[in-house]
Design an enzyme around this catalytic site. Structure first.
Site, short mmCIF file in Angstrom:
data_model
loop_
_atom_site.label_atom_id
_atom_site.label_comp_id
_atom_site.label_asym_id
_atom_site.label_seq_id
_atom_site.Cartn_x
_atom_site.Cartn_y
_atom_site.Cartn_z
N ARG A 79 -14.09 -7.40 0.18
CA ARG A 79 -13.19 -7.17 1.45
C ARG A 79 -12.88 -5.75 1.38
O ARG A 79 -12.45 -5.19 0.37
CB ARG A 79 -12.13 -8.08 1.32
CG ARG A 79 -11.27 -7.79 2.64
CD ARG A 79 -10.07 -7.14 2.27
NE ARG A 79 -9.00 -7.05 3.50
CZ ARG A 79 -7.96 -6.32 3.30
NH1 ARG A 79 -7.84 -5.55 2.42
NH2 ARG A 79 -7.28 -6.44 4.63
N ILE A 80 -12.97 -5.03 2.54
CA ILE A 80 -12.67 -3.80 2.79
C ILE A 80 -11.48 -3.84 3.63
O ILE A 80 -11.66 -4.52 5.02
CB ILE A 80 -13.98 -2.86 3.07
CG1 ILE A 80 -14.79 -2.84 1.97
CG2 ILE A 80 -13.40 -1.45 3.50
CD1 ILE A 80 -15.87 -1.79 2.23
N THR A 123 0.11 0.86 7.08
CA THR A 123 0.03 -0.01 6.12
C THR A 123 0.35 -1.57 6.74
O THR A 123 0.85 -1.66 8.16
CB THR A 123 1.18 0.08 5.20
OG1 THR A 123 1.45 -1.18 4.31
CG2 THR A 123 2.53 0.60 6.02
N GLY A 124 0.10 -2.56 6.15
CA GLY A 124 0.24 -3.91 6.77
C GLY A 124 -1.13 -4.70 6.66
O GLY A 124 -2.10 -4.38 5.81
N LYS A 125 -1.38 -5.65 7.79
CA LYS A 125 -2.52 -6.50 7.43
C LYS A 125 -3.82 -5.62 8.31
O LYS A 125 -3.89 -5.25 9.31
CB LYS A 125 -2.19 -7.75 8.42
CG LYS A 125 -1.11 -8.59 8.20
CD LYS A 125 -1.69 -9.65 7.28
CE LYS A 125 -0.49 -10.40 6.79
NZ LYS A 125 0.39 -11.02 7.75
N GLY A 126 -4.56 -5.33 6.91
CA GLY A 126 -5.88 -4.55 7.41
C GLY A 126 -6.50 -4.80 8.48
O GLY A 126 -6.97 -4.04 9.46
N THR A 170 0.76 -1.15 0.11
CA THR A 170 0.02 0.07 -0.04
C THR A 170 0.91 1.24 -0.11
O THR A 170 1.92 1.21 0.53
CB THR A 170 -0.76 0.02 1.37
OG1 THR A 170 -1.68 -1.19 1.22
CG2 THR A 170 -1.49 1.32 1.66
N ASP A 218 -8.31 -1.73 6.07
CA ASP A 218 -7.84 -0.47 6.85
C ASP A 218 -7.88 0.73 6.42
O ASP A 218 -8.04 1.74 6.92
CB ASP A 218 -6.62 -0.73 7.93
CG ASP A 218 -5.44 -0.89 6.93
OD1 ASP A 218 -5.37 -1.96 6.10
OD2 ASP A 218 -4.58 0.10 7.28
#
Ligand code: ASP
Length: 331
Positions: free
Chosen positions: A226-227, A248-251, A198, A229
């Site tokens: 899927r939505i 950023t990272g795992k939402g 991202t 973060d």
């Protein structure tokens, strides 16, 4: 300490930070994959700094920088967006002004070249904050923003990434089935790709105006619909009169921890500095290996924190400091 007191302590100038995603970026990342991203980070930093020096508003600056990153296929946003489990593109983005708390967000875009600019239009041209999927696409057409067929956004690298993610998922499911007999169906397993991420940018001008922008294709092999973060105010993106944050990272982990808002809340309610607040959230509130963020404060402080192996990132401040980095030491 009240927000007003923090404002009065202001003595530093403008600052900017940007990221191109956090994740398990191997130290052995081949030069041909590392260099184009490094170059892009440097170029985007220059573009942002030049815009701040030209007295463009932080909101303009973050939009400008994120558009550049969206147009670069080396990052997971716009042209380089990763693919859903169906092989489609569903881009999302969010922009927020710190002082006014005006914000706009979009999700589920498959044809809009610069999702971040559509998010800004949602903020400026509608009474709402967040539009998604068909209605967001219709709004894009109505506003005359540039759109292209979805195939434009699908790069061969992302087709390969999806293939690998599905394969890894299948292997995982085979393994799970061998130890747990009741798992019978393959469910899409969105995983954070280790080498693409991202994009986001935060900026503050010398008057203490703050803005943040984040844009993404999401996670490789995510379920359609899927939505994450990124477009969720307070999770992946947040700004107020004290700071501007882009995560950023795992939402899913970032949403659970309300990462961006918690940084601001620790400053507001506990009087922590930007660096202390960001370090607390990244070290204590999100599981290790899951997230990173860039942030600036109204006093011109800048911080870039992550609990992953690396984060593509860059920053600069008015006093002449600048940094570009991927792993824990700067380049
Ligand atoms: N946070 C993004 C998401 O979960 C992915 C990323 O930052 O790379 O959609």
């Amino acid at each position: 300490m009240s927000p007003q007191q923090v404002q009065f302590q202001r003595e530093m100038g403008w600052a900017i930070a940007l990221h191109g995603g956090a994740g398990d970026i191997p130290l052995s990342l081949p030069a041909e994959r590392r260099k184009p991203r490094e170059q892009a980070l440097r170029r985007c930093l220059e573009i942002g700094v030049a815009a701040l020096k030209a007295n463009r508003s932080p909101l303009d600056v973050v939009e400008l920088v994120v558009r550049e990153l969206e147009n670069n296929p080396n990052f997971n946003a716009g042209k380089g967006s990763v693919l859903t489990s169906k092989g489609t593109v569903e881009m999302e983005a969010c922009i927020m002004d710190g002082i006014t708390k005006e914000c706009g967000a979009v999700s589920g875009l498959s044809t809009v070249v610069n999702a971040i600019s559509l998010a800004r239009l949602v903020m400026e041209k509608t009474p709402h904050i967040y539009l998604a999927f068909d209605a967001a696409e219709a709004f894009a057409k109505e506003q005359g923003v540039e759109t292209l067929d979805m195939t434009h956004f699908i790069t061969p690298e992302n087709v390969e990434r999806l293939k690998q993610a599905k394969e890894a998922n299948r292997v995982q499911i085979d393994y799970t089935q061998s130890i747990q007999k009741d798992v019978s169906e393959e469910t899409p397993n969105a995983n954070g790709d280790s080498q693409i991420g991202t994009v986001g940018c935060v900026a503050v001008d010398s008057q203490g105006n703050l803005a943040t922008a984040t844009s993404t294709g999401g996670l490789v092999n995510k379920m359609a619909g899927r939505i994450g973060d990124t477009p969720i105010i307070g999770a992946g993106t947040y700004a107020n009169n004290l700071c501007a944050v882009s995560a950023t990272g795992k939402g899913e982990a970032i949403i659970r921890a309300t990462v961006a808002r918690d940084v601001a809340a620790l400053m507001e309610y506990k009087g922590l500095s930007l660096k202390e607040a960001a370090a607390y959230v990244i070290d204590e509130c999100v599981p290790k290996g899951n997230a990173g963020l860039v942030a600036v404060s109204s006093t011109g402080e800048v911080t870039m924190q992550f609990n992953t192996t690396g984060m593509f990132r860059a920053c600069a401040t008015e006093d002449g400091y600048s940094e570009v980095g991927i792993w824990h030491t700067s380049l």
